[in-house]
Scaffold this motif. Structure first.
Motif, short mmCIF file in Angstrom:
data_model
loop_
_atom_site.label_atom_id
_atom_site.label_comp_id
_atom_site.label_asym_id
_atom_site.label_seq_id
_atom_site.Cartn_x
_atom_site.Cartn_y
_atom_site.Cartn_z
N SER A 1 5.75 46.12 -25.25
CA SER A 1 6.27 46.19 -23.82
C SER A 1 5.29 46.74 -22.79
O SER A 1 5.25 46.47 -21.65
CB SER A 1 7.59 47.06 -23.61
OG SER A 1 7.33 48.60 -24.33
N HIS A 2 4.36 47.60 -23.40
CA HIS A 2 3.31 48.23 -22.47
C HIS A 2 2.28 47.14 -22.15
O HIS A 2 1.78 47.12 -21.05
CB HIS A 2 2.65 49.33 -23.32
CG HIS A 2 3.35 50.55 -23.49
ND1 HIS A 2 3.59 51.40 -22.60
CD2 HIS A 2 3.87 51.02 -24.60
CE1 HIS A 2 4.29 52.47 -23.37
NE2 HIS A 2 4.56 51.98 -24.45
N VAL A 3 2.15 46.23 -22.93
CA VAL A 3 1.14 45.04 -22.70
C VAL A 3 1.82 44.27 -21.56
O VAL A 3 0.99 43.72 -20.62
CB VAL A 3 0.92 44.07 -23.83
CG1 VAL A 3 0.04 42.96 -23.58
CG2 VAL A 3 0.31 44.85 -24.94
N ILE A 4 3.20 43.85 -21.56
CA ILE A 4 3.62 43.11 -20.64
C ILE A 4 3.85 43.81 -19.15
O ILE A 4 3.38 43.21 -18.11
CB ILE A 4 5.19 42.85 -20.96
CG1 ILE A 4 5.24 42.08 -22.08
CG2 ILE A 4 6.06 42.06 -19.76
CD1 ILE A 4 4.60 40.68 -22.27
N GLU A 5 3.77 45.09 -18.94
CA GLU A 5 3.58 45.89 -17.81
C GLU A 5 2.15 45.82 -17.36
O GLU A 5 2.12 45.68 -16.21
CB GLU A 5 4.07 47.28 -18.01
CG GLU A 5 5.79 47.53 -18.37
CD GLU A 5 5.88 49.22 -18.88
OE1 GLU A 5 5.23 49.79 -17.92
OE2 GLU A 5 6.45 49.39 -19.91
N SER A 6 1.21 45.90 -18.18
CA SER A 6 -0.09 45.81 -17.83
C SER A 6 -0.34 44.50 -17.21
O SER A 6 -0.88 44.23 -16.27
CB SER A 6 -1.02 46.16 -18.96
OG SER A 6 -2.34 46.00 -18.52
N ALA A 7 0.30 43.42 -17.94
CA ALA A 7 0.18 42.16 -17.34
C ALA A 7 0.74 41.85 -16.02
O ALA A 7 0.04 41.23 -15.16
CB ALA A 7 0.87 41.02 -18.08
N LEU A 8 1.92 42.56 -15.45
CA LEU A 8 2.53 42.47 -14.19
C LEU A 8 1.56 43.09 -13.40
O LEU A 8 1.52 42.92 -12.14
CB LEU A 8 3.95 43.12 -14.39
CG LEU A 8 4.87 42.25 -15.20
CD1 LEU A 8 6.18 43.24 -15.28
CD2 LEU A 8 5.47 40.96 -14.50
N VAL A 9 0.98 44.27 -13.80
CA VAL A 9 -0.17 44.92 -12.84
C VAL A 9 -1.25 44.05 -12.47
O VAL A 9 -1.73 44.28 -11.26
CB VAL A 9 -0.27 46.37 -13.50
CG1 VAL A 9 -1.42 47.02 -12.63
CG2 VAL A 9 1.11 47.29 -13.49
N HIS A 10 -1.87 43.55 -13.37
CA HIS A 10 -3.36 42.99 -13.25
C HIS A 10 -3.45 41.37 -13.20
O HIS A 10 -4.26 41.25 -12.96
CB HIS A 10 -3.98 43.58 -14.40
CG HIS A 10 -4.15 44.92 -14.62
ND1 HIS A 10 -4.90 45.78 -13.65
CD2 HIS A 10 -3.74 45.72 -15.65
CE1 HIS A 10 -5.07 46.93 -14.16
NE2 HIS A 10 -4.18 47.05 -15.39
N ALA A 11 -2.15 40.84 -13.17
CA ALA A 11 -2.35 39.39 -13.16
C ALA A 11 -2.17 38.91 -11.73
O ALA A 11 -1.96 39.59 -10.80
CB ALA A 11 -0.82 38.94 -13.81
#
Length: 397
Positions: free
Chosen positions: A349-359
């Motif tokens: 879930s932390h990876v998905i949050e990081s993807a939402l931030v930097h995508a």
């Protein structure tokens, strides 16, 4: 007053013990000083029974020095014969004839075995010879060193590790941090000479990192060259991995290509290692996107499993943060396929949050659409323990 070493201060008879004439003092051994002592208060008293009498007492006490009595006095002279106990005849009663006086302290010299002392002396001499055969790097305040060019690599490694003690490392570390230290250049030369062995020790790793901070470019290159061909060993070392991270952070990116080349084909394994993931993070932070292309290909091929790994997820997040726009796009295309399952995972879930931030905008829109296909899917994600944090991040974007 209390009793000191079994000597009672009062000379009056103690009435708590009856039938004193039937008690025999037991001698006690003190191995540390090689003497035997026996006294009324210090020793233990046993009542004579039907067992065989103690015949060795006169021989043991013969020739002992009594307190207040001349040397050579035989304790057997004070023993009183008696008719025996429980039918045992011919026994001697060794209870003192002065019942109202304190029991004298008996000290018997014990022979010392010279063999253990000789063995200890031989071991000490052998240790001294062994230590003198390996030259120390320097004593604090001295810069003399004796090296041999004929030693093998294994013997040189063991000798170098023994030369640098904890005290040497601490002293050298303090000297290197002094900007006006006149010995800095010589100290740096010695640290560079043993940089690999120092980097793999608990105290030496701090010393090498300090040397990297104060060294010039040429000296940094010499320190980094000691890691060529040893990147994988340093990556898994609990001490050398910190030096390797420092080298990656301080040296120019083009000088770190040997690190990336030696990790080729083992990036996924390094990402799952508690120390290896840190080295990969430093490479993603300080090396160019072209250099990290080989790292990206291996991460993308295993991104779903790495996202769920306790250490691998940090490598994926760093690649999303420091990678190029094209690299982020390649990662997101793999994450979108498993987005709903990964968003509910404790680690992923932390990876998905990081993807939402930097995508990028388009990639973020596709990711949000995959997470919220319907109202029911969004409600179910919000009700999960870890998916709720993903939903909160979605609302911010």
């Amino acid at each position: 007053g209390g009793a000191i070493h079994g000597v009672r201060q009062s000379h009056e008879a103690r009435h708590t013990r009856r039938n004193r004439n039937h008690l025999v003092p037991q001698a006690h051994m003190h191995a540390e000083d090689g003497w035997q002592t026996a006294s009324e208060d210090e020793g233990t008293w046993t009542r004579q029974t039907s067992e065989a009498p103690v015949h060795h007492m006169p021989q043991m006490l013969e020739g002992a020095a009594f307190l207040g009595q001349p040397m050579g006095m035989n304790y057997a002279q004070h023993a009183q014969p008696f008719n025996g106990v429980h039918g045992v005849s011919g026994a001697m009663d060794f209870s003192p004839v002065w019942p109202n006086q304190m029991m004298p302290l008996v000290m018997v010299a014990m022979p010392q075995d010279p063999e253990p002392q000789a063995q200890q002396a031989q071991q000490a001499q052998a240790a001294s010879d062994a230590s003198s055969s390996v030259a120390a790097p320097f004593a604090p305040g001295q810069l003399e060193r004796v090296t041999t060019s004929t030693a093998s690599e294994s013997s040189w490694a063991s000798a170098a590790s023994s030369r640098w003690t904890s005290r040497d490392c601490d002293w050298t570390n303090k000297q290197l941090m002094k900007p006006d230290c006149p010995q800095r250049r010589e100290l740096l030369r010695q640290v560079i000479q043993d940089s690999w062995n120092l980097a793999n020790s608990k105290n030496g790793t701090r010393l090498v990192q300090t040397a990297l901070d104060v060294a010039d470019y040429q000296e940094k290159q010499l320190l980094a060259s000691s890691f060529q061909g040893r990147v994988w060993v340093a990556l898994k070392s609990p001490h050398a991995n910190h030096v390797l991270q420092k080298i990656v952070a301080l040296m120019p990116p083009e000088k770190m290509q040997f690190v990336i080349d030696e990790l080729a084909g083992r990036v996924a394994e390094a990402a799952r290692h508690p120390f290896g993931c840190r080295v990969l993070e430093r490479l993603l932070e300080h090396c160019s996107s072209e250099q990290n292309e080989s790292i990206l290909r291996e991460v993308v091929s295993d991104v779903v499993e790495l996202s769920k790994h306790a250490y691998g997820n940090y490598v994926v997040q760093h690649l999303l943060e420091h990678g190029s726009q094209q690299q982020r796009h390649q990662l997101l295309q793999q994450l979108i396929c498993e987005a709903k399952r990964l968003a509910r995972h404790k680690v992923a879930s932390h990876v998905i949050e990081s993807a939402l931030v930097h995508a990028a905008h388009e990639d973020r829109h596709q990711l949000k659409a995959a997470l919220a296909e319907s109202v029911e899917a969004l409600q179910s994600l919000s009700a999960s323990n870890y998916g709720s944090f993903v939903v909160k991040e979605m609302k911010k974007r």
